[in-house]
Design a protein around this motif. Structure first.
Motif, short mmCIF file in Angstrom:
data_model
loop_
_atom_site.label_atom_id
_atom_site.label_comp_id
_atom_site.label_asym_id
_atom_site.label_seq_id
_atom_site.Cartn_x
_atom_site.Cartn_y
_atom_site.Cartn_z
N THR A 1 -10.48 -3.96 -9.67
CA THR A 1 -10.52 -2.79 -8.78
C THR A 1 -9.26 -2.66 -7.89
O THR A 1 -9.15 -1.71 -7.11
N THR A 2 -8.32 -3.60 -8.01
CA THR A 2 -7.11 -3.54 -7.18
C THR A 2 -6.42 -2.18 -7.34
O THR A 2 -6.25 -1.71 -8.46
N VAL B 1 -9.36 1.18 -12.29
CA VAL B 1 -10.37 0.11 -12.27
C VAL B 1 -10.57 -0.50 -13.67
O VAL B 1 -10.91 -1.66 -13.80
N GLY C 1 -16.50 2.71 -3.36
CA GLY C 1 -16.41 1.90 -4.58
C GLY C 1 -16.99 2.65 -5.77
O GLY C 1 -16.77 3.86 -5.91
N ALA D 1 -10.90 5.66 -11.53
CA ALA D 1 -11.73 4.99 -12.56
C ALA D 1 -10.82 4.37 -13.63
O ALA D 1 -11.07 3.26 -14.11
N THR E 1 -11.06 10.92 -8.63
CA THR E 1 -12.13 10.03 -9.09
C THR E 1 -11.83 9.53 -10.51
O THR E 1 -12.01 8.34 -10.81
N ASP F 1 -5.78 3.18 -3.49
CA ASP F 1 -4.42 3.76 -3.46
C ASP F 1 -4.30 4.86 -4.51
O ASP F 1 -3.69 5.91 -4.26
N PHE G 1 -6.74 6.69 -5.79
CA PHE G 1 -7.58 7.83 -5.38
C PHE G 1 -6.81 8.72 -4.39
O PHE G 1 -6.72 9.94 -4.55
N LYS H 1 0.82 -1.23 0.00
CA LYS H 1 0.00 0.00 0.00
C LYS H 1 0.85 1.27 0.00
O LYS H 1 0.54 2.23 -0.70
P1 ATP Z 1 -9.00 -1.16 -3.23
O1 ATP Z 1 -8.84 -1.82 -1.88
O2 ATP Z 1 -9.57 -2.06 -4.30
O3 ATP Z 1 -7.77 -0.44 -3.68
P2 ATP Z 1 -10.75 0.60 -1.79
O4 ATP Z 1 -11.73 -0.34 -1.18
O5 ATP Z 1 -9.71 1.19 -0.91
O6 ATP Z 1 -10.10 -0.03 -3.08
P3 ATP Z 1 -12.92 1.90 -3.20
O7 ATP Z 1 -13.86 2.62 -2.31
O8 ATP Z 1 -13.35 0.57 -3.72
O9 ATP Z 1 -11.50 1.85 -2.47
O10 ATP Z 1 -12.57 2.80 -4.48
C1 ATP Z 1 -11.88 4.03 -4.41
C2 ATP Z 1 -12.41 4.95 -5.49
O11 ATP Z 1 -12.20 4.33 -6.76
C3 ATP Z 1 -13.92 5.20 -5.43
O12 ATP Z 1 -14.22 6.31 -4.61
C4 ATP Z 1 -14.25 5.49 -6.89
O13 ATP Z 1 -13.99 6.85 -7.21
C5 ATP Z 1 -13.26 4.60 -7.64
N1 ATP Z 1 -13.88 3.31 -8.01
C6 ATP Z 1 -13.88 2.15 -7.32
N2 ATP Z 1 -14.56 1.18 -7.98
C7 ATP Z 1 -15.01 1.74 -9.12
C8 ATP Z 1 -15.78 1.28 -10.25
N3 ATP Z 1 -16.24 0.01 -10.31
N4 ATP Z 1 -16.05 2.16 -11.25
C9 ATP Z 1 -15.59 3.44 -11.21
N5 ATP Z 1 -14.86 3.93 -10.19
C10 ATP Z 1 -14.57 3.11 -9.15
#
Ligand code: ATP
Length: 305
Positions: free
Chosen positions: A249-250, A285, A223, A282, A278, A254, A256, A40
């Motif tokens: 979505t991995t 993802v 998400g 995206a 954002t 990080d 963001f 991370k």
């Molecule tokens: P990860 O652990 O997968 O790195 P996270 O759980 O820390 O992610 P999320 O809340 O899933 O974080 O996503 C962070 C941001 O990424 C969201 O606020 C959104 O802007 C963007 N995002 C996540 N999933 C999507 C999606 N399916 N489509 C578009 N944007 C997405």
């Protein structure tokens, strides 16, 4: 120019694809294996650098060949690495197996990350706080004792401290009160506030609770739904997620976090930085992989136009 100092983990991710998981005692043929830098801390440092920020990484790597590769990967991104410490032994490793149904199993070996201590930072922190414009970003992948001590030490000098408490764990309120900002996903927000965070409304309530503890700004990512920003001046912004064809979505979170802080460092407003983050997330993802899926500034700006 000010620096964003990321203090956190560096891991090598070894990802093997298999048809079906092996049973205990069974040997199977794998389909393919990829070896990619991750962790991370390092992912967030890469996200900041690619989004146009000025970043340095503080962390620990082992004396193994993975340590060399982790260091090189950051240097290629123009991340300052003078404060990455070598520890005798292995680097952090994530051994990941993905089967044909797409489900994964992960063995996380903290290696050198688990050895990062406050003693390693006694010279680094006093030097870094000399510039009041510097920002510090931490996660939960190095020992909590170290993270807690860093936050306590930095807060005594009024430094800007951001925490992304991932993987999720309970954070004492007196530590939250010392933070400038906190980034949480739905699970982390739920565990830390005790409120069920599932949407914009519940995220706003959770953020309000955290602000009452004394943190200045809270960002909860939801998400594909987007993100909720709330600060101590009662500014609240909800930024919907961008519609993309989600591949993997991995590293969305990080990306963001890195893009948001890089944008703020470059002097953009909170709202513009949220839009930028954002768009960056995206793009991540819409591509496969962790660090390799994190976009560069040009791509983010193009996506926004
Ligand atoms: P990860 O652990 O997968 O790195 P996270 O759980 O820390 O992610 P999320 O809340 O899933 O974080 O996503 C962070 C941001 O990424 C969201 O606020 C959104 O802007 C963007 N995002 C996540 N999933 C999507 C999606 N399916 N489509 C578009 N944007 C997405």
């Amino acid at each position: 120019m000010s620096r964003i100092m990321v203090i956190g983990s560096l891991n090598m991710d070894i990802v093997s694809r298999v048809e079906n998981y092996p049973l205990p005692g069974e040997t199977i043929k794998g389909i393919k294996t990829d070896v990619n830098p991750g962790g991370k801390g390092a992912n967030q440092a890469v996200a900041i650098a690619r989004a146009g920020g000025n970043v340095s990484m503080v962390g620990a790597i082992g004396t193994d060949v993975f340590g060399d590769q982790l260091l090189e990967a950051l240097q290629q991104e123009n991340i300052e690495t003078n404060n990455i410490i070598r520890k005798e032994g292995t680097s952090g490793l994530a051994v990941i197996t993905v089967d044909s149904k797409g489900s994964n199993s992960i063995i996380l070996l903290e290696g050198a990350n688990g050895l990062l201590s406050m003693d390693d930072l006694t010279d680094i922190l006093p030097e870094a706080i000399k510039d009041p414009a510097n920002i510090f970003l931490l996660q939960n992948e190095v020992p909590w004792e170290t993270t807690k001590n860093i936050i306590e030490s930095l807060s005594a000098s009024n430094a800007s401290i951001y925490l992304n408490p991932a993987p999720a764990q309970h954070i004492p309120t007196e530590i939250i009160s010392k933070l400038t900002g906190i980034f949480l996903n739905e699970i982390e927000a739920t565990i830390i506030t005790g409120l069920s965070v599932i949407d914009q409304e519940s995220a706003s309530a959770a953020a309000e609770k955290l602000i009452a503890y004394g943190v200045t700004e809270v960002i909860i990512t939801l998400g594909e739904k987007g993100s909720l920003y709330r600060d101590f001046r009662e500014h609240v912004y909800f930024t919907p997620g961008r519609k993309v064809n989600a591949m993997d979505t991995t590293a969305a979170g990080d990306t963001f976090i890195g893009a948001y802080l890089a944008s703020k460092q470059q002097g953009y407003s909170i709202e513009a930085s949220l839009e930028y983050a954002t768009a960056a997330a995206a793009l991540t993802v819409s591509r496969e992989g962790a660090q390799k899926s994190i976009p560069y500034q040009e791509e983010i700006l193009q996506f926004l136009t």
